[in-house]
Design an enzyme around this catalytic site. Structure first.
Site, PDB file in Angstrom:
ATOM      1  N   TYR A 156       0.820  -1.210   0.000  1.00 25.40           N
ATOM      2  CA  TYR A 156       0.000   0.000   0.000  1.00 25.40           C
ATOM      3  C   TYR A 156       0.854   1.259   0.000  1.00 25.40           C
ATOM      4  CZ  TYR A 156      -4.578  -2.132   0.176  1.00 25.40           C
ATOM      5  OH  TYR A 156      -5.719  -2.801  -0.172  1.00 25.40           O
ATOM      6  N   GLY A 270     -10.040  -5.996  -4.286  1.00 25.76           N
ATOM      7  CA  GLY A 270      -8.715  -6.408  -4.746  1.00 25.76           C
ATOM      8  C   GLY A 270      -7.988  -7.268  -3.738  1.00 25.76           C
ATOM      9  N   ASP A 271      -8.182  -6.968  -2.443  1.00 25.91           N
ATOM     10  CA  ASP A 271      -7.575  -7.786  -1.393  1.00 25.91           C
ATOM     11  C   ASP A 271      -8.172  -9.183  -1.386  1.00 25.91           C
ATOM     12  OD1 ASP A 271      -5.853  -5.719  -0.152  1.00 25.91           O
ATOM     13  OD2 ASP A 271      -7.769  -4.775   0.321  1.00 25.91           O
ATOM     14  N   GLN A 272      -9.506  -9.275  -1.540  1.00 29.20           N
ATOM     15  CA  GLN A 272     -10.148 -10.587  -1.595  1.00 29.20           C
ATOM     16  C   GLN A 272      -9.641 -11.381  -2.785  1.00 29.20           C
ATOM     17  OE1 GLN A 272     -12.873 -12.157   0.564  1.00 29.20           O
ATOM     18  NE2 GLN A 272     -11.596 -13.635  -0.496  1.00 29.20           N
ATOM     19  N   VAL A 275      -6.024 -12.610  -1.990  1.00 26.33           N
ATOM     20  CA  VAL A 275      -6.042 -13.677  -0.983  1.00 26.33           C
ATOM     21  C   VAL A 275      -6.474 -14.994  -1.613  1.00 26.33           C
ATOM     22  CG1 VAL A 275      -7.310 -14.511   1.042  1.00 26.33           C
ATOM     23  CG2 VAL A 275      -6.338 -12.215   1.052  1.00 26.33           C
TER      24      VAL A 275
END
Length: 472
Positions: A156, A270-272, A275
């Protein structure tokens, strides 16, 4: 409170697979209320009945999403400021069951605040995200990286991916486990050996400066450019509502992965995606499978309400087995549908049955006879298609969420494990008592039939093909 360089954890899961997430942790704050009038002082909405909610953000949100997946233990290597927002962030991560290894020695924690009404963001304001002073990489971080089934970097832009010791450790870890890198325009390029980089379209444009069209062709060209420039094995440019495009070879054809429709809060999608991609690669699946599963998971996440939902909607992926998937769907109040058979030589009659079955609930698990079971039931010359290929073909159907293979001649044992809410048979069973009905009804499930297509039979088709071959 987490000591700098030391781990803390919530519930221990010693038999779980380990996912290590490296990245910049933020504190996300949502101020929500109703906005049904404008201020008399300026043309600005007035937020009434406002309430504030804090949650982990950045790599912290990725860690929380990962920790929700059964069978995984999550460690977050990050930097957290020594301030009140940092203290709150540590508490939230601990409550989510995330182990934290904090490299920061001082500094302030970035806070991202959104003002929202009617599921829309009216205003966002961020505190300064200056790089945190980071200490040396502790042995606990090296140990977790060595234990990991997969590693995910969520950059980030706050400086952690520039840490020299950490970059060396990530390069070493990438040698024998999948490493997925989610980059940031202010961050560092991926380390050598990265299995998959997943920039979004804006990030790909920033890193390449490639000003071509913002379409599939343009995103593909940027993915090819990044694959040539970065020490990574494959690049997937994520394209929001348009899915993703995966490039594995600068001279090969791209893999276009479309997305299903989604409507909701996209924060954290985007994080999902990242992951899910990391966990799917850890299960031994190909990057093409990982990106397809990741796009679906991100879509479900958005449709479920994004970061404000209590948990992302369960969606079939290679990160869990069919029984775990059924348990997750049932735990959130969904209906599990089951259907069974040999499914040898998949034909239009099978497709009709499965498509109708899927519409009856929230997930469809198909139970198929093993090869040995089919031989006992159909004869020594069956099956024509082996169980692994039959399972793969069924799994590829949009209407099928997962497949269970059972070795017995009848499905009672696997049904007792799956415990479907609805067990579906073809309409050719209409008017007959189905053998496994008593078992299904014993836990409150129901057995139903659905209309079937006339003239579609695997046995008849095989006989016809055999007669044609003999005539030649």
């Amino acid at each position: 409170m987490t000591a700098p360089g030391g781990p803390t954890t919530g519930t221990e899961q010693t038999d779980a697979r380990q996912l290590v997430i490296v990245g910049d942790a933020l504190l996300d704050r949502d101020i929500t209320g109703t906005a049904d009038r404008l201020s008399a002082e300026a043309p600005a909405p007035v937020l009434a009945a406002a309430r504030s909610t804090d949650r982990p953000g950045g790599a912290g949100l990725a860690a929380v999403l990962a920790a929700r997946t059964p069978g995984w233990q999550v460690t977050l290597i990050c930097g957290i400021g020594q301030d009140q927002p940092g203290a709150q962030l540590r508490v939230l991560l601990d409550e989510a069951g995330v182990e934290v290894i904090d490299l920061a020695t001082s500094g302030t924690t970035p806070v991202k605040t959104r003002v929202r009404a009617a599921n829309r963001t009216l205003l966002r304001f961020d505190t300064d995200a200056d790089p945190l002073p980071l200490g040396p990489l502790p042995n606990s971080a090296r140990t977790r990286l060595a234990e990991a089934a997969a590693v995910l970097v969520c950059d980030y832009g706050c400086g952690i991916t520039a840490h020299d010791e950490l970059r060396q450790a990530l390069t070493a870890a990438a040698g024998d486990r999948p490493l997925v890198w989610d980059p940031h325009p202010r961050g560092s390029i991926p380390t050598a050996g990265t299995a998959l980089a997943v920039p979004n379209a804006d990030e790909a444009l920033h890193f390449t400066g490639h000003g071509g069209p913002r379409d599939l062709a343009g995103d593909t060209a940027r993915a090819v450019q990044l694959l040539a420039a970065w020490p990574v094995k494959q690049v997937a440019v994520t394209r929001g509502r348009d899915g993703a495009v995966l490039v594995a070879d600068v001279d090969g054809h791209p893999l276009a992965v479309p997305s299903r429709p989604a409507a909701g809060d996209t924060c954290g999608a985007g994080d999902q995606l990242a992951v899910t991609a990391a966990m799917t690669l850890a299960a031994g699946r190909l990057p093409s499978h990982a990106i397809a599963a990741a796009v679906d998971a991100a879509t479900d996440y958005v449709n479920a309400g994004g970061p404000t939902a209590p948990a992302a909607a369960a969606h079939p992926s290679d990160t869990t087995g069919p029984l775990e998937l059924a348990a997750r769907v049932r735990a959130r109040g969904g209906r599990v549908v089951g259907a069974g058979g040999c499914f040898d030589l998949l034909h239009a009659g099978h497709l009709s049955l499965l498509d109708q079955a899927r519409r009856l609930g929230d997930v469809l698990i198909v139970c198929i006879n093993s090869d040995a079971s089919v031989r006992r039931l159909k004869g020594a010359d069956r099956p024509v298609v082996g169980e692994r290929e039959r399972a793969a073909l069924l799994s590829a159907l949009d209407c099928v969420d997962d497949v269970l293979v059972f070795a017995e001649d009848t499905p009672e044992k696997v049904l007792a494990e799956l415990r479907p809410d609805i067990w579906v048979k073809g309409g050719d069973y209409a008017g007959r008592r189905i053998a496994e009905a008593d078992l299904v009804e014993s836990w409150g499930g129901e057995v139903v039939t659905v209309p079937f297509l006339e003239g579609h039979s695997t046995t008849t088709r095989i006989q016809h093909l055999t007669q044609q071959a003999g005539a030649r």
